[in-house]
Design an enzyme around this catalytic site. Sequence first.
Site, PDB file in Angstrom:
ATOM      1  N   LYS A 107       0.818  -1.211   0.000  1.00 29.65           N
ATOM      2  CA  LYS A 107       0.000   0.000   0.000  1.00 29.65           C
ATOM      3  C   LYS A 107       0.854   1.264   0.000  1.00 29.65           C
ATOM      4  O   LYS A 107       0.354   2.336  -0.316  1.00 29.65           O
ATOM      5  CB  LYS A 107      -0.966  -0.002   1.189  1.00 29.65           C
ATOM      6  CG  LYS A 107      -2.076  -1.042   1.044  1.00 29.65           C
ATOM      7  CD  LYS A 107      -3.128  -0.916   2.127  1.00 29.65           C
ATOM      8  CE  LYS A 107      -4.284  -1.895   1.937  1.00 29.65           C
ATOM      9  NZ  LYS A 107      -3.884  -3.318   2.158  1.00 29.65           N
TER      10      LYS A 107
HETATM   11  C1  LIG Z   1      -4.547  -4.453   1.597  1.00 29.43           C
HETATM   12  C2  LIG Z   1      -3.797  -5.733   1.555  1.00 29.43           C
HETATM   13  C3  LIG Z   1      -4.129  -6.784   0.662  1.00 29.43           C
HETATM   14  C4  LIG Z   1      -5.350  -6.720  -0.235  1.00 29.43           C
HETATM   15  O1  LIG Z   1      -5.199  -5.842  -1.315  1.00 29.43           O
HETATM   16  P1  LIG Z   1      -6.476  -5.382  -2.156  1.00 29.43           P
HETATM   17  O2  LIG Z   1      -5.969  -4.415  -3.158  1.00 29.43           O
HETATM   18  O3  LIG Z   1      -7.434  -4.770  -1.166  1.00 29.43           O
HETATM   19  O4  LIG Z   1      -7.052  -6.612  -2.782  1.00 29.43           O
HETATM   20  C5  LIG Z   1      -3.313  -7.894   0.616  1.00 29.43           C
HETATM   21  N1  LIG Z   1      -2.241  -8.020   1.437  1.00 29.43           N
HETATM   22  C6  LIG Z   1      -1.905  -7.047   2.308  1.00 29.43           C
HETATM   23  C7  LIG Z   1      -0.728  -7.250   3.174  1.00 29.43           C
HETATM   24  C8  LIG Z   1      -2.656  -5.869   2.401  1.00 29.43           C
HETATM   25  O5  LIG Z   1      -2.310  -4.919   3.278  1.00 29.43           O
END
Ligand SMILES: *Cc1c(COP(=O)(O)O)cnc(C)c1O
Length: 435
Positions: A107
């Site tokens: 993210k």
């Molecule tokens: C947010 C997150 C996901 C999921 O990603 P999306 O784009 O919401 O499908 C997977 N793994 C981790 C570690 C995350 O923080």
Amino acid sequence: MNFYSTNNPSEKVSLKEAVIKGLAPDQGLYMPEKIPVLQDSFFRDLPTLSFQEIGYTVITSLFGDDLTQDQIRDLVDHTLAFDAPLVKVYENIYSLELFHGPTLAFKDFGARFCSKLMSMLMDGEKRKVRVLVATSGDTGSAVANGFYKVPGVEVVILYPKGKVSQLQEMQFTTLGENISCIEVEGVFDDCQKMVKEAFLDTELNKEMLLTSANSINVARWIPQCLYYFYAYAQLAQKDKKLAISVPSGNFGNLGAGILAQQMGLPVDTFVAATNINKIVPDFLHGSPFAAKPSVSTISNSMDVGNPSNFSRLLALYGNDEILFKSKVKGFFFDDEDTARVMKSVRSETGYILDPHGAVGYLGLRNFMKMHPDEYVGIFLETAHPGKFKSVVDHVLGIDLDLPERLKAFMKGEKNVHSMVNDYALFKQFLREAKV
Ligand SMILES: *Cc1c(COP(=O)(O)O)cnc(C)c1O
């Protein structure tokens, strides 16, 4: 580039409006009105290009009409300030490590791009923009670190007191500067409700410019396509078809991969891998799409019962459900499967998966088993295992050493405001806080 709302394709807005609004007023998600296809020469040259060079070309193709070349360089350099290495785990299986950023999760890419772009789009405006975030942990840390010291943007984070892990809390409460934090006596839903109420408060919105930086914002979604191109650039082995498995919750990450594919990236198959919150795999296997309450798992960042990017996935396939189902393969796994594979991969290769990456790896392995020798596969490792230390330690029977970057947060000084769960107090806080 203009953007349309998935709820009303004839309603188009500028990049600035799409980014500052986040969600369309009709509650739809913004989508680029056309998806550029990159030239053959770009794909031929990919292996020789740096992550940043890839970023300049891809972002120029999308936002070349909205931003200057200098702005695009600035934006890409700020976003891609850390590596995303492709690491071989088994023969024909690679991990794309997306956890080398400041908060050790993928993210960081979206949060850094979003903050910088907002700041550029607000340049010349008298008012600052205020980003309100309700978090149960991960989003708060990525957004706070992405927006830290970015000019023209103030961030206010609300989180439920005592209900986020200490490490996550330290990742956003120790920064200061333009990041304010409020611990609310309540649960996550109370925080979410206060933020929503602020967005709907016409009086407050006349006084200040409020926005959100959640994962449906195009400025968080689009930059995630960049590491798919970079993964392909690093993949020396091109004698087989390519499958990419994405551990998913809200499905923004997978959607960005499909965007890259539609821009010309030669991915043969995408695998949508989830924990037992399996709304999308069920849909891909023929069930109607039906949101459900989320269930807690050890891959808790994917505990999503109503995936917010679902309409975006459909829109990418022209709302053709049959086409979507033919292009994306869905798999889901329970905590036992996840823990078992974390153990076997560690004992066979020494590689330590975090619980989310483990779900991605499982999806890939299951898909490849159905097509022996046809594919080379990449799974996305979305977080550093140290971020989920208690689960990883418990499953593997180890005491995982935390990376220095995580330890550094624990040394900082926590700075928070406490508040009871009362919107009137939150409104007063927003009015009184200096911007
Ligand atoms: C947010 C997150 C996901 C999921 O990603 P999306 O784009 O919401 O499908 C997977 N793994 C981790 C570690 C995350 O923080």
